[in-house]
Motif scaffolding. Sequence first.
Motif, mmCIF file in Angstrom:
data_model
loop_
_atom_site.group_PDB
_atom_site.id
_atom_site.type_symbol
_atom_site.label_atom_id
_atom_site.label_comp_id
_atom_site.label_asym_id
_atom_site.label_seq_id
_atom_site.Cartn_x
_atom_site.Cartn_y
_atom_site.Cartn_z
ATOM 1 N N MET A 267 0.830 -1.202 0.000
ATOM 2 C CA MET A 267 0.000 0.000 0.000
ATOM 3 C C MET A 267 0.865 1.252 0.000
ATOM 4 S SD MET A 267 -3.275 0.439 -0.126
ATOM 5 C CE MET A 267 -4.367 1.856 -0.185
ATOM 6 N N LEU A 268 1.978 1.231 0.729
ATOM 7 C CA LEU A 268 2.896 2.371 0.729
ATOM 8 C C LEU A 268 3.521 2.573 -0.650
ATOM 9 C CD1 LEU A 268 4.689 1.892 4.175
ATOM 10 C CD2 LEU A 268 2.889 3.527 3.596
ATOM 11 N N VAL A 269 3.850 1.484 -1.318
ATOM 12 C CA VAL A 269 4.386 1.579 -2.678
ATOM 13 C C VAL A 269 3.348 2.203 -3.610
ATOM 14 C CG1 VAL A 269 5.148 0.235 -4.675
ATOM 15 C CG2 VAL A 269 6.006 -0.328 -2.393
ATOM 16 N N SER B 245 -9.378 1.466 -10.992
ATOM 17 C CA SER B 245 -8.572 0.315 -10.580
ATOM 18 C C SER B 245 -7.402 0.715 -9.701
ATOM 19 C CB SER B 245 -8.046 -0.427 -11.820
ATOM 20 O OG SER B 245 -7.157 0.411 -12.557
ATOM 21 N N SER B 246 -7.233 2.014 -9.489
ATOM 22 C CA SER B 246 -6.165 2.492 -8.613
ATOM 23 C C SER B 246 -6.353 1.940 -7.213
ATOM 24 C CB SER B 246 -6.173 4.022 -8.578
ATOM 25 O OG SER B 246 -5.414 4.509 -7.490
ATOM 26 N N ALA B 247 -5.244 1.677 -6.530
ATOM 27 C CA ALA B 247 -5.306 1.158 -5.159
ATOM 28 C C ALA B 247 -6.069 2.099 -4.252
ATOM 29 C CB ALA B 247 -3.895 0.933 -4.625
ATOM 30 N N LEU B 248 -5.946 3.412 -4.490
ATOM 31 C CA LEU B 248 -6.642 4.387 -3.663
ATOM 32 C C LEU B 248 -8.144 4.349 -3.923
ATOM 33 C CD1 LEU B 248 -3.644 5.387 -3.517
ATOM 34 C CD2 LEU B 248 -4.581 7.686 -3.286
ATOM 35 N N CYS B 249 -8.565 3.944 -5.111
ATOM 36 C CA CYS B 249 -9.989 3.811 -5.406
ATOM 37 C C CYS B 249 -10.541 2.474 -4.918
ATOM 38 C CB CYS B 249 -10.238 3.938 -6.909
ATOM 39 S SG CYS B 249 -9.823 5.571 -7.596
ATOM 40 N N ARG B 250 -9.733 1.443 -4.992
ATOM 41 C CA ARG B 250 -10.182 0.116 -4.567
ATOM 42 C C ARG B 250 -10.248 -0.003 -3.052
ATOM 43 N NH1 ARG B 250 -5.854 -3.583 -7.119
ATOM 44 N NH2 ARG B 250 -6.955 -5.173 -5.895
ATOM 45 N N PHE B 251 -9.315 0.617 -2.356
ATOM 46 C CA PHE B 251 -9.219 0.461 -0.910
ATOM 47 C C PHE B 251 -9.169 1.825 -0.217
ATOM 48 C CE2 PHE B 251 -6.766 -3.118 -2.868
ATOM 49 C CZ PHE B 251 -7.728 -4.087 -2.677
ATOM 50 N N PRO B 252 -10.244 2.597 -0.314
ATOM 51 C CA PRO B 252 -10.214 3.956 0.238
ATOM 52 C C PRO B 252 -10.128 4.002 1.761
ATOM 53 C CG PRO B 252 -12.423 3.377 -0.507
ATOM 54 C CD PRO B 252 -11.519 2.296 -0.984
ATOM 55 N N ALA B 253 -10.692 3.018 2.448
ATOM 56 C CA ALA B 253 -10.628 3.020 3.911
ATOM 57 C C ALA B 253 -9.201 2.766 4.385
ATOM 58 C CB ALA B 253 -11.578 1.967 4.481
ATOM 59 N N ARG B 254 -8.522 1.833 3.732
ATOM 60 C CA ARG B 254 -7.111 1.582 4.079
ATOM 61 C C ARG B 254 -6.274 2.829 3.793
ATOM 62 N NH1 ARG B 254 -5.854 -4.137 1.010
ATOM 63 N NH2 ARG B 254 -7.947 -5.053 1.258
ATOM 64 N N ALA B 255 -6.516 3.425 2.626
ATOM 65 C CA ALA B 255 -5.735 4.599 2.234
ATOM 66 C C ALA B 255 -5.948 5.746 3.215
ATOM 67 C CB ALA B 255 -6.121 5.028 0.818
ATOM 68 N N TRP C 220 -6.956 5.607 6.442
ATOM 69 C CA TRP C 220 -6.356 5.330 7.750
ATOM 70 C C TRP C 220 -4.835 5.462 7.698
ATOM 71 C CZ3 TRP C 220 -2.874 1.527 9.306
ATOM 72 C CH2 TRP C 220 -2.619 1.488 10.679
ATOM 73 N N LEU C 221 -4.221 4.941 6.640
ATOM 74 C CA LEU C 221 -2.764 4.961 6.538
ATOM 75 C C LEU C 221 -2.243 6.382 6.322
ATOM 76 C CD1 LEU C 221 -0.509 2.942 6.736
ATOM 77 C CD2 LEU C 221 -0.672 2.541 4.269
ATOM 78 N N SER C 222 -2.925 7.152 5.496
ATOM 79 C CA SER C 222 -2.482 8.527 5.265
ATOM 80 C C SER C 222 -2.664 9.371 6.525
ATOM 81 C CB SER C 222 -3.231 9.141 4.085
ATOM 82 O OG SER C 222 -4.618 9.187 4.347
ATOM 83 N N ASP C 223 -3.750 9.137 7.280
ATOM 84 C CA ASP C 223 -3.945 9.862 8.533
ATOM 85 C C ASP C 223 -2.897 9.469 9.567
ATOM 86 O OD1 ASP C 223 -6.112 11.108 7.447
ATOM 87 O OD2 ASP C 223 -7.621 9.893 8.473
ATOM 88 N N THR C 224 -2.585 8.200 9.633
ATOM 89 C CA THR C 224 -1.632 7.717 10.634
ATOM 90 C C THR C 224 -0.224 8.230 10.354
ATOM 91 O OG1 THR C 224 -2.968 5.711 10.915
ATOM 92 C CG2 THR C 224 -0.705 5.643 11.748
ATOM 93 N N LEU C 225 0.145 8.302 9.073
ATOM 94 C CA LEU C 225 1.491 8.760 8.704
ATOM 95 C C LEU C 225 1.525 10.250 8.385
ATOM 96 C CD1 LEU C 225 2.614 5.782 6.421
ATOM 97 C CD2 LEU C 225 3.210 6.197 8.811
ATOM 98 N N ALA C 226 0.409 10.948 8.589
ATOM 99 C CA ALA C 226 0.333 12.395 8.360
ATOM 100 C C ALA C 226 0.767 12.765 6.946
ATOM 101 C CB ALA C 226 1.169 13.144 9.396
ATOM 102 N N ILE C 227 0.283 11.989 5.969
ATOM 103 C CA ILE C 227 0.600 12.268 4.572
ATOM 104 C C ILE C 227 -0.326 13.376 4.074
ATOM 105 C CG2 ILE C 227 0.677 11.292 2.247
ATOM 106 C CD1 ILE C 227 1.195 8.583 3.516
ATOM 107 N N GLU C 228 0.243 14.321 3.338
ATOM 108 C CA GLU C 228 -0.533 15.442 2.835
ATOM 109 C C GLU C 228 -1.644 14.929 1.922
ATOM 110 O OE1 GLU C 228 0.104 19.560 0.235
ATOM 111 O OE2 GLU C 228 1.818 18.282 0.751
#
Length: 701
Positions: A146-148, A173-183, A185-193
């Motif tokens: 997911m990070l990749v 088909s983008s990972a961010l479209c397929r798995f928005p909840a994972r994206a 949570w992970l972006s919030d946890t790592l403070a990604i812009e």
Amino acid sequence: MSIYSVSNRIALDGTPIQLSRRARLSLAIAGLLLTAQAQAFLPTPASLVTTDELALNTDANTNTNTNTNNNNAKAETDANQLLNLWREQAKTKNLAQDTTWRRLLYFSDEKKGLFGKNKNISAVDDARFFLSPNGREDSGAELDAMLVAFADEMANKTKNSKTNHTVQASDSSSALCRFPARAKWLSDTLAIEKSAMQVTCPELTAWMQKLAPEQLSIMFAQEYLDNPLSAFAHTLLRIDSKASVADPSQIHHAYALNDTVDGDTKDNFVLYAIKSMTGGYNNLIEIDPYPEKLAKYLQDDERDAWTYQLDLTPEEVQQIILHVWETKDLKLPYYFTSDNCASEILRLIDVVRPEQHLLSQLPYAVIPSDVVQLLNKEGFLASTNYTPADSTLRQAQLNKVKQEREQLGYHNNPKQTINEIKSAQLNKVSSMSADGQTLLPHQIAVSDTNPLNRHSLQMGSIGIGQRGDNNYIDLGARAGYHDTLDHPSGFPQFFDLEGASATVRLYDTDNDKANQPKSVVLQNLTLIKGRSFNPVNSAKKGKTWGASIEATRVNDGSQQAGTDHLVGSLGYESGWSWAFGTPSAGTGEMPPQLCYTFLAGTAQTGRGINKGFRVGAGVNAGCRYQINNQLRAQAELQLPYWYHGSSDDSNVRGHYWQPISSLGLQYDIDKKQALRINANYEWQDRIDANDDVQLSYRRYF
């Protein structure tokens, strides 16, 4: 290039060289000649031919390509640097083992007893649910994948912005479209812009706009024995938009999220039930307009509904729905008792509340009413709303008419009026508007069917008794559910359903007595036993019937001085019931007292009885009486006629009557404790013990 562009030159040592005017003119003429010769040998771009324009800067495209390559390389370098940073942060925080991340991937928190799920492997056996080929067994590998995907998305966004591509990528088909909840949570946890992670997902966007989730509520439809698969009640999630939050009666602005079994309607009932209990079918996530689902329960099944608003923040509601997007098309095994409509609600809440362990608190069976009580205990229920079924509203009208006529001194009611009120075809009263789009206010008192008020479904008992001349102690346990002598609050009226119960009897043996029973025997083992009462003089439209599958001890009346034997027993009853007495004022409850008559058929088999089997038919009749809120009594007479087959032995009867009378009385100490008396007498002269009397203590837990 212009002739006026050359005015100075730089010496090798960096100092300017001043040229004479004649020298500058000679150099300019030479430059023009060289330029003309060079252009004679270079192809003219087609765009210039059509526009009659000639550009002097021939290095423009070369510079652009070089800049693009440089920008792409820089974007990839920046993305790789961020990827390394995220990996380091994820390792430091041990995100691969974070509870939320594992729950998003369907990893179990812990084993649930002897039959628990493996916590080291995801419950999802579908490669499309994972980015990493090892994602099902390795939550760390899936996290890294997911990070990749994040890094690739950021690099692509940077490349597009550097080349003046202002339109965002649109790729469902983008990972961010397929798995928005994972994206998320992970972006919030790592403070990604967040702006760096923006991607256009048209299908997801349209789906979220349609649901417009603002609030979630759990809807509980009470038990319904006339559909055995709904015998243990049902729960679903109501998804409210801003409009239905502002006005809860506007249910056409709400949706229902329902987890159910994707069964094969071509299978017969027995096969259907077995597959549902053993994972032979997949689950099915249904998202339908809420009015459609509510109408099924209130009007078709005639089941009261209780709706409890969940105390979740808008952000948690959004995250739950995003996770549903990820999982709605999965094909997971459906288990009627453990992975069902109720367990999915707990799992979804667990996803957004990592400190909670709701699902693991119900280790062996997840029953809708237990889920509602658990959520109440954990403080998740913010408000409660009662919606009466159509039959409940008709019953309220029936009660009112009877009460008014009794007050006027009329003891008989006009049959035509009563039938018109009872008829679902003639009396269209409902909690829903005629177009099914809104809820209507109801002017009746709330019925005593709120599942929050019921006793615990599990029960243990210890009893002392006497069968004939033999004293005994009974030890019993029941996994669920409720019989007609149990405390009735929180259950549908006259509800009678027991499952997975067993009783072991310990006799006080005396070797000097004839036909002495064994010291320890299995007295009863019930798989399922229940009765559905729909009184003919009520507004209920169902039938009165019963069924049982159990192993029980019976007295064989075919042989002289016969003893009791353990047999497998399969029974079915069909008949009529009547409710009488005074119902609770202002409610849609039926009168509290009940009498019934069944035509019954039973088949039994066991090694101890004559010829190893017997079949019987007869009549069962009885009454159940609510003495007060804590005391109930029930009396029943069974008149079975048994047939074993013909016999050459004159001392053995091939067929006979074997009447049995029984009396039960229960006193509730409190919601969790009760005392019960049971007495049976068999009107048969060929058995060693006719009577059986017992006093038991019952504990609900």
